[in-house]
Design an enzyme around this catalytic site. Structure first.
Site, PDB file in Angstrom:
ATOM      1  N   PRO A 219       0.824  -1.214   0.000  1.00  0.00           N
ATOM      2  CA  PRO A 219       0.000   0.000   0.000  1.00  0.00           C
ATOM      3  C   PRO A 219       0.854   1.258   0.000  1.00  0.00           C
ATOM      4  O   PRO A 219       1.805   1.356   0.789  1.00  0.00           O
ATOM      5  CB  PRO A 219      -0.799  -0.096   1.311  1.00  0.00           C
ATOM      6  CG  PRO A 219      -0.647  -1.503   1.784  1.00  0.00           C
ATOM      7  CD  PRO A 219       0.640  -2.009   1.228  1.00  0.00           C
ATOM      8  N   PRO A 220       0.555   2.219  -0.864  1.00  0.00           N
ATOM      9  CA  PRO A 220       1.288   3.489  -0.812  1.00  0.00           C
ATOM     10  C   PRO A 220       0.947   4.218   0.477  1.00  0.00           C
ATOM     11  O   PRO A 220      -0.193   4.184   0.938  1.00  0.00           O
ATOM     12  CB  PRO A 220       0.764   4.242  -2.039  1.00  0.00           C
ATOM     13  CG  PRO A 220      -0.573   3.644  -2.319  1.00  0.00           C
ATOM     14  CD  PRO A 220      -0.473   2.202  -1.920  1.00  0.00           C
ATOM     15  N   CYS A 221       1.951   4.815   1.085  1.00  0.00           N
ATOM     16  CA  CYS A 221       1.760   5.488   2.364  1.00  0.00           C
ATOM     17  C   CYS A 221       2.307   6.894   2.268  1.00  0.00           C
ATOM     18  O   CYS A 221       3.463   7.088   1.912  1.00  0.00           O
ATOM     19  CB  CYS A 221       2.481   4.706   3.468  1.00  0.00           C
ATOM     20  SG  CYS A 221       2.483   5.547   5.072  1.00  0.00           S
ATOM     21  N   GLN A 222       1.488   7.885   2.583  1.00  0.00           N
ATOM     22  CA  GLN A 222       1.957   9.260   2.579  1.00  0.00           C
ATOM     23  C   GLN A 222       2.886   9.481   3.771  1.00  0.00           C
ATOM     24  O   GLN A 222       2.600   9.020   4.876  1.00  0.00           O
ATOM     25  CB  GLN A 222       0.772  10.225   2.652  1.00  0.00           C
ATOM     26  CG  GLN A 222      -0.118  10.145   1.433  1.00  0.00           C
ATOM     27  CD  GLN A 222       0.636  10.374   0.141  1.00  0.00           C
ATOM     28  OE1 GLN A 222       1.411  11.305   0.035  1.00  0.00           O
ATOM     29  NE2 GLN A 222       0.416   9.532  -0.843  1.00  0.00           N
TER      30      GLN A 222
ATOM     31  N   ASP B 251      -3.792   7.738   0.604  1.00  0.00           N
ATOM     32  CA  ASP B 251      -3.191   6.636   1.339  1.00  0.00           C
ATOM     33  C   ASP B 251      -3.835   5.303   0.954  1.00  0.00           C
ATOM     34  O   ASP B 251      -5.054   5.211   0.792  1.00  0.00           O
ATOM     35  CB  ASP B 251      -3.365   6.899   2.836  1.00  0.00           C
ATOM     36  CG  ASP B 251      -2.545   5.966   3.686  1.00  0.00           C
ATOM     37  OD1 ASP B 251      -1.458   5.559   3.239  1.00  0.00           O
ATOM     38  OD2 ASP B 251      -2.992   5.623   4.788  1.00  0.00           O
TER      39      ASP B 251
END
Length: 339
Positions: free
Chosen positions: A85-88, A104
């Site tokens: 998962p992309p995470c800010q 997010d």
């Protein structure tokens, strides 16, 4: 003697068996899925980038759905959920919205675990999630623990799992108990062993540094007090491969020093080899897209090691469940005495 290329070209081949379905969220080009398919798991990818989806479909047995995931997406049933998962990069102690941030990927991942209720799941992320963004990682883990899972996390370096690259990532696993992370392999693969004769060859896509670029690199290294030049050193594992240092003409870019003293940028194929992608794995899209796919991927050999542990966990769970069923079917000692 078998070369590194021989090894990854042989080991990393999809070999789907009777293992349960794996949902691969934020799948990228399929580096994580390739490791799982090589261990016998069928996969289904979910990825918003069209080129990544095309690469996934072309090389893997599993399908890849081009979709932008969010917490409202309805996932199919499966026993395993994996993903990146992309995470800010923010802390929940700041002024951001944490799990409610639309950029997010973790709300979608948590939603998938809630819906699917897999036997085991995992996600990988950059090492900063354990340090700079530890508050956010704690929040994500708390949410997932509330679903009834034992949640563990470990900082793993791909170089310890036959990847010719120092690449640290946090691997978070949720299970019901008795999961074991892969053991460290003492043997380390150098960049030279991985690339073999490739560094001295020139191909149509070879791009050489100009005199002005060499001057810029020298200025960059002096300003950053760089003791060891950022060239690719063939006698040791590579430093971390990223989108930026593969494709970008920056002072930090990966480059090879040739015998005649010239330096050139790595090709897509060379970057892929340092990521442990087999040579048959074909990246779709433009050269820039291919570099991005390579730099963002989970190294397949690292994924292969993790998938093996998932296989062991699921098979041991089946054995334990079968044993429990047999126990329940046998008459209790008191029943025998009464009879």
């Amino acid at each position: 003697m078998k070369t590194y290329a021989d090894k990854i070209n042989t080991v990393l081949k999809p070999a789907i068996s009777s293992m349960p379905l794996v949902l691969d969220l934020f799948a990228g080009c399929g580096g994580l899925a390739l490791g799982f398919e090589a261990q016998g798991f069928p996969t289904l990818g979910f990825e918003m980038d069209a080129d990544c989806c095309a690469t996934y479909k072309h090389n893997l047995v599993g399908d890849c759905l081009q979709v932008k995931l969010d917490a409202n997406y309805a996932f199919p049933k499966a026993q395993v959920v994996i993903g990146g998962p992309p995470c800010q990069p923010f802390s929940v102690g700041g002024h951001q919205n944490g799990l409610h941030d639309a950029r997010d990927g973790f709300p979608a991942f948590i939603s998938a675990v809630k819906q699917v209720k897999p036997d085991i799941w995992m996600f990988e992320n950059v090492r900063g999630l354990m340090y700079k963004n530890k508050d956010y990682l704690d929040l994500v883990i708390s949410e997932l623990e509330s679903l009834g899972y034992v949640v563990e996390f470990k900082l793993m370096n791909a170089v310890n799992h036959l990847v010719p690259q120092n690449r640290e990532r946090v691997i978070v696993v949720g299970h019901r108990g008795e999961f074991h992370y892969p053991s460290v392999i003492s043997q380390k693969v150098t960049a030279g062993q991985a690339l073999e004769k490739v560094p001295v060859e020139s191909t149509a896509d070879s791009k050489y540094l100009t005199a002005s670029m060499d001057a810029y690199v020298a200025k960059y290294e002096k300003a950053s007090n760089c003791i060891t030049p950022r060239d690719l050193h063939l006698d040791r594992p590579s430093r971390t491969v990223t989108c930026r240092n593969l494709a970008g003409a920056t002072g930090d870019m990966h480059r090879l020093v040739l015998e005649d003293g010239r330096r050139r940028r790595l090709t897509v194929r060379e970057g892929a080899r340092l990521q442990s992608f087999p040579d048959w794995f074909d990246f779709k899209g433009s050269e820039t897209s291919a570099f991005n796919q390579v730099g963002n991927a989970v190294p397949p050999m690292l994924a292969f090691a993790i998938a093996n542990c998932f296989k062991d966990y699921l098979q041991s769970t089946v054995r334990l469940n079968s044993s429990e069923i047999r126990k329940r079917q046998q008459p209790r000692q008191l029943d025998l005495l009464v009879a």
